[in-house]
Design a protein around this motif. Structure first.
Motif, PDB file in Angstrom:
ATOM      1  N   PRO A  60       0.785  -1.221   0.200  1.00  0.00           N
ATOM      2  CA  PRO A  60      -0.034   0.000   0.196  1.00  0.00           C
ATOM      3  C   PRO A  60       0.969   1.438  -0.019  1.00  0.00           C
ATOM      4  O   PRO A  60       2.020   1.170   0.571  1.00  0.00           O
ATOM      5  CB  PRO A  60      -0.860  -0.190   1.211  1.00  0.00           C
ATOM      6  N   LEU A  61       0.312   2.165  -0.541  1.00  0.00           N
ATOM      7  CA  LEU A  61       1.347   3.458  -0.837  1.00  0.00           C
ATOM      8  C   LEU A  61       0.914   4.468   0.272  1.00  0.00           C
ATOM      9  O   LEU A  61       1.595   5.299   0.661  1.00  0.00           O
ATOM     10  CB  LEU A  61       1.041   4.253  -2.136  1.00  0.00           C
ATOM     11  N   ALA A  84      11.832   0.308   8.447  1.00  0.00           N
ATOM     12  CA  ALA A  84      13.314   0.570   7.726  1.00  0.00           C
ATOM     13  C   ALA A  84      13.598   1.958   8.159  1.00  0.00           C
ATOM     14  O   ALA A  84      14.753   2.109   8.118  1.00  0.00           O
ATOM     15  CB  ALA A  84      13.348   0.003   6.550  1.00  0.00           C
ATOM     16  N   PHE A  85      12.657   2.906   7.602  1.00  0.00           N
ATOM     17  CA  PHE A  85      13.018   4.211   7.679  1.00  0.00           C
ATOM     18  C   PHE A  85      13.436   4.810   9.309  1.00  0.00           C
ATOM     19  O   PHE A  85      14.268   5.417   9.505  1.00  0.00           O
ATOM     20  CB  PHE A  85      12.066   5.096   7.243  1.00  0.00           C
ATOM     21  N   VAL A  86      12.615   4.466  10.238  1.00  0.00           N
ATOM     22  CA  VAL A  86      12.728   4.676  11.404  1.00  0.00           C
ATOM     23  C   VAL A  86      14.096   4.235  12.119  1.00  0.00           C
ATOM     24  O   VAL A  86      15.052   4.857  12.767  1.00  0.00           O
ATOM     25  CB  VAL A  86      11.651   4.131  12.431  1.00  0.00           C
ATOM     26  N   THR A  87      14.449   2.939  11.797  1.00  0.00           N
ATOM     27  CA  THR A  87      15.688   2.406  12.038  1.00  0.00           C
ATOM     28  C   THR A  87      16.885   3.306  11.460  1.00  0.00           C
ATOM     29  O   THR A  87      17.861   3.449  12.123  1.00  0.00           O
ATOM     30  CB  THR A  87      15.826   0.784  11.660  1.00  0.00           C
ATOM     31  N   GLU A  88      17.075   3.418  10.273  1.00  0.00           N
ATOM     32  CA  GLU A  88      18.010   4.150   9.377  1.00  0.00           C
ATOM     33  C   GLU A  88      18.093   5.803  10.114  1.00  0.00           C
ATOM     34  O   GLU A  88      19.117   6.200  10.499  1.00  0.00           O
ATOM     35  CB  GLU A  88      17.676   4.224   8.053  1.00  0.00           C
ATOM     36  N   LEU A  89      16.759   6.499  10.441  1.00  0.00           N
ATOM     37  CA  LEU A  89      16.802   7.517  10.852  1.00  0.00           C
ATOM     38  C   LEU A  89      17.379   7.678  12.445  1.00  0.00           C
ATOM     39  O   LEU A  89      18.259   8.785  12.499  1.00  0.00           O
ATOM     40  CB  LEU A  89      15.359   8.122  11.060  1.00  0.00           C
ATOM     41  N   ILE A  96      14.751  14.378   4.299  1.00  0.00           N
ATOM     42  CA  ILE A  96      14.726  13.109   5.042  1.00  0.00           C
ATOM     43  C   ILE A  96      13.529  12.293   4.123  1.00  0.00           C
ATOM     44  O   ILE A  96      13.623  10.987   4.247  1.00  0.00           O
ATOM     45  CB  ILE A  96      14.015  13.253   6.360  1.00  0.00           C
ATOM     46  N   GLY A  97      12.779  13.054   3.168  1.00  0.00           N
ATOM     47  CA  GLY A  97      11.851  12.290   2.393  1.00  0.00           C
ATOM     48  C   GLY A  97      12.542  11.956   0.804  1.00  0.00           C
ATOM     49  O   GLY A  97      11.755  11.372   0.065  1.00  0.00           O
ATOM     50  N   GLY A  98      13.780  12.285   0.689  1.00  0.00           N
ATOM     51  CA  GLY A  98      14.541  11.545  -0.539  1.00  0.00           C
ATOM     52  C   GLY A  98      13.966  12.296  -1.668  1.00  0.00           C
ATOM     53  O   GLY A  98      13.919  11.584  -2.546  1.00  0.00           O
ATOM     54  N   SER A  99      13.589  13.399  -1.702  1.00  0.00           N
ATOM     55  CA  SER A  99      12.735  14.396  -2.591  1.00  0.00           C
ATOM     56  C   SER A  99      11.218  13.948  -2.611  1.00  0.00           C
ATOM     57  O   SER A  99      10.579  14.941  -3.438  1.00  0.00           O
ATOM     58  CB  SER A  99      13.168  13.867  -4.171  1.00  0.00           C
ATOM     59  N   LEU A 100      10.593  13.560  -2.013  1.00  0.00           N
ATOM     60  CA  LEU A 100       9.089  13.279  -1.635  1.00  0.00           C
ATOM     61  C   LEU A 100       8.597  13.917  -0.211  1.00  0.00           C
ATOM     62  O   LEU A 100       9.617  13.801   0.587  1.00  0.00           O
ATOM     63  CB  LEU A 100       8.525  11.599  -1.745  1.00  0.00           C
ATOM     64  N   PRO A 101       7.255  14.314  -0.126  1.00  0.00           N
ATOM     65  CA  PRO A 101       6.927  14.991   0.931  1.00  0.00           C
ATOM     66  C   PRO A 101       7.074  14.063   2.395  1.00  0.00           C
ATOM     67  O   PRO A 101       6.218  12.845   2.364  1.00  0.00           O
ATOM     68  CB  PRO A 101       5.702  15.326   0.537  1.00  0.00           C
ATOM     69  N   LEU A 102       7.826  14.569   3.413  1.00  0.00           N
ATOM     70  CA  LEU A 102       7.866  13.723   4.535  1.00  0.00           C
ATOM     71  C   LEU A 102       8.216  14.557   5.808  1.00  0.00           C
ATOM     72  O   LEU A 102       9.052  15.343   5.510  1.00  0.00           O
ATOM     73  CB  LEU A 102       8.674  12.526   4.447  1.00  0.00           C
ATOM     74  N   ALA A 103       7.489  14.465   6.861  1.00  0.00           N
ATOM     75  CA  ALA A 103       7.926  15.310   7.955  1.00  0.00           C
ATOM     76  C   ALA A 103       7.980  14.590   9.292  1.00  0.00           C
ATOM     77  O   ALA A 103       6.813  13.906   9.502  1.00  0.00           O
ATOM     78  CB  ALA A 103       7.253  16.813   8.080  1.00  0.00           C
ATOM     79  N   VAL A 104       8.710  14.672  10.175  1.00  0.00           N
ATOM     80  CA  VAL A 104       8.607  13.924  11.561  1.00  0.00           C
ATOM     81  C   VAL A 104       9.298  14.829  12.528  1.00  0.00           C
ATOM     82  O   VAL A 104       9.833  15.999  12.470  1.00  0.00           O
ATOM     83  CB  VAL A 104       9.343  12.745  11.644  1.00  0.00           C
ATOM     84  N   VAL A 105       8.958  14.587  13.837  1.00  0.00           N
ATOM     85  CA  VAL A 105       9.408  15.187  15.090  1.00  0.00           C
ATOM     86  C   VAL A 105       9.916  14.045  15.839  1.00  0.00           C
ATOM     87  O   VAL A 105       9.457  12.917  15.902  1.00  0.00           O
ATOM     88  CB  VAL A 105       8.245  16.006  15.751  1.00  0.00           C
ATOM     89  N   ALA A 152       7.630   7.991   0.022  1.00  0.00           N
ATOM     90  CA  ALA A 152       8.514   8.788   0.705  1.00  0.00           C
ATOM     91  C   ALA A 152       9.562   8.159   1.888  1.00  0.00           C
ATOM     92  O   ALA A 152      10.814   8.413   1.941  1.00  0.00           O
ATOM     93  CB  ALA A 152       7.821  10.176   1.280  1.00  0.00           C
ATOM     94  N   MET A 153       8.873   7.264   2.358  1.00  0.00           N
ATOM     95  CA  MET A 153       9.765   6.569   3.546  1.00  0.00           C
ATOM     96  C   MET A 153      10.673   5.938   2.799  1.00  0.00           C
ATOM     97  O   MET A 153      11.867   5.743   3.377  1.00  0.00           O
ATOM     98  CB  MET A 153       8.781   5.894   4.552  1.00  0.00           C
TER      99      MET A 153
END
Length: 510
Positions: free
Chosen positions: A92-93, A105-110, A289-298, A322-323
């Motif tokens: 799913p997207l 995987a994203f959270v682990t790398e972040l 952090i989104g690699g050119s796609l929309p993404l935002a975190v705190v 994005a992730m």
């Protein structure tokens, strides 16, 4: 004009007509709020790395990079591969805030990249896909955790376009946030600059916090940018940043680092706070952090995680593409030491650009950190502003070797005789020239170079190239920028501008 012809390629009549038609329809149908499109009348159709090709066939070196979003440049192979892998998997997207292998995987790398002292005790909140929503989330978080409401922010700041983020930015109209001085050398708010100016800014902050009659109750948090981007590419002094960390920690005020533009290697460290060794309580992250796609975190300390479910939510928190793109970008920057390279290359570029100050009086200052670079254009005919209190050595040099003060006189110093600061004043900087900066931006575009403007008066030409820029490309960028500055300095009128007095200046019409 040979420079322009060598970089733009041929343009057919049909391509030019299609290009102009798209721009005409954009002007007729899109809102007056559009910004970049006004100064950059291009229609990108293909892009790779540093290079963009327009619908008219012209090619450009892109030193805007999506306002710093494209850490690896346009369409980097590792980013495209990560996106294709998700698309081909049938995953799913968009999944709201559900757990997925891609998110894990994203959270682990972040977390692998976070400053020491934060990663082991951190929580992450996925927000709406824009950085401004992450700023809003950070404010909601620290208010819930402290039971307080006020926010401390800094002059020149830019944190986004939603209500709370705007209130903490430098252009706020309805002020509900306490504003503090951000230290800078070239236009120091105290007329001092250097370490002494930073010390005075820190003292002001301490006074505001500790004076019961300052009018500023103990706040819920302090938000700052380690390098102000929109404010004019102004790096925070490391000692000052460490002082802000101590002041906030001693008073149990969460420190929020806005790393939306400075993060992911941009300044020569993976996160800009690492230059000073500071570990904030909260980090606001977006853009690269989104690699050119929309993404935002705190990202924040786990003991601040007190809010109720749904306290900050949004439909588009689960952007799987994005992730995946973000994971690939973070890993590539880390594994290939691109932050370190950005620091080295940025230092070389700054050194070469500072030669422009010697050659052209309209170049007032060159500053930055890593691949976050600004060139401030000033009115060469403008009256110099009130100067800084000068060091004794500077006064001696300015007076042709005469002593700074009469023998036997006590120095009229900011910090006493040992400080070296005397009461004499040297001329300060000339007024910023948004007209010349805009002319340089246009001249750059003619030469196949895309740059951004920023600063208090839009007088700073900004460079935000991707971290993958090669030495040869960096040389081409500097050549084109230097040629544009030289052309505008020689004949401003030929480049569509004249130097107007401040009382003549007004906002341009649509």
């Amino acid at each position: 004009m040979a420079v322009t012809e060598s970089v733009t390629g041929g343009t057919s009549g049909g391509a030019r007509a299609a290009h102009e038609g798209i721009l005409r329809r954009q002007s007729a149908r899109e809102s007056r709020a559009r910004t970049y499109a006004r100064a950059l009348p291009i229609v990108p159709v293909r892009a790779r790395g540093l290079t963009i090709e327009g619908a008219d066939g012209r090619r450009y070196l892109d030193c805007l990079s999506g306002a710093g979003t494209l850490a690896l440049g346009h369409n980097h192979p590792v980013v495209l591969e990560a996106i294709r892998k998700v698309l081909d998997s049938g995953a799913p997207l968009s999944v709201l805030d559900l757990a997925t292998p891609v998110k894990d995987a994203f959270v682990t790398e972040l977390f692998r990249t976070l400053p020491p002292g934060l990663a082991d005790h951190a929580r992450v909140q996925f927000c709406g896909p824009a950085g401004t929503d992450a700023v809003e989330a950070a404010f909601t978080l620290v208010r819930a955790a402290t039971g307080r409401t006020g926010i401390l922010a800094f002059t020149g700041a830019y944190h986004g376009m939603t209500t709370g983020a705007l209130a903490a930015s430098g252009g706020a109209g309805d002020v509900r946030v306490a504003r503090l001085p951000y230290p800078q050398d070239y236009r120091c708010p105290f007329g001092v600059g250097g370490p002494r100016g930073a010390e005075l800014a820190a003292r002001w902050t301490e006074t505001v916090l500790d004076d019961p009659k300052s009018g500023v109750p103990l706040p819920a948090g302090m938000i700052l940018e380690p390098v102000q981007g929109e404010g004019g590419v102004i790096p925070a002094p490391d000692d000052w940043l460490r002082r802000m960390r101590r002041l906030t920690a001693d008073r149990s005020i969460p420190l929020i680092a806005d790393e939306i533009q400075t993060g992911v290697g941009r300044t020569g460290a993976f996160w800009a706070v690492e230059h000073s060794g500071v570990t904030p309580d909260v980090m606001v992250l977006s853009k690269a952090i989104g690699g050119s796609l929309p993404l935002a975190v705190v990202v924040y300390r786990d003991d601040l995680d007190v809010w109720e479910p749904g306290a900050h939510a949004g439909t588009f928190r689960g952007n799987q593409l994005a992730m995946a793109a973000g994971t690939a970008t973070l890993a590539h920057v880390r594994e290939n030491a691109l932050a370190e390279r950005a620091g080295l290359l940025g230092t070389r570029m700054l050194s070469q650009l500072r030669r422009l100050q010697d050659d052209f009086t309209c170049v007032g200052d060159v500053r930055g950190r890593g691949l976050m670079i600004g060139v401030e254009l000033v009115d060469p005919e403008g009256e110099k502003l009130t100067g800084a209190a000068a060091r004794a050595s500077e006064v001696k040099e300015a007076t042709g070797g005469a002593e700074a003060q009469a023998a036997g006189d006590e120095p009229r110093a900011w910090g006493g005789a040992a400080s070296g600061w005397v009461g004499e004043a040297l001329p300060g900087p000339r007024p910023a020239s948004p007209e010349l900066a805009a002319a340089v931006q246009r001249a750059c575009l003619e030469r196949g170079l895309i740059v951004e403007l920023g600063g208090r008066h839009a007088g700073v030409v900004r460079l935000l190239p991707p971290l993958t820029i090669t030495d040869e490309q960096a040389a081409a960028v500097l050549d084109r920028l230097a040629d544009a500055v030289a052309a505008v300095a020689r004949d401003p009128a030929a480049h569509g501008t004249r130097l107007r007095r401040p009382e003549e200046r007004k906002e341009p019409a649509d």
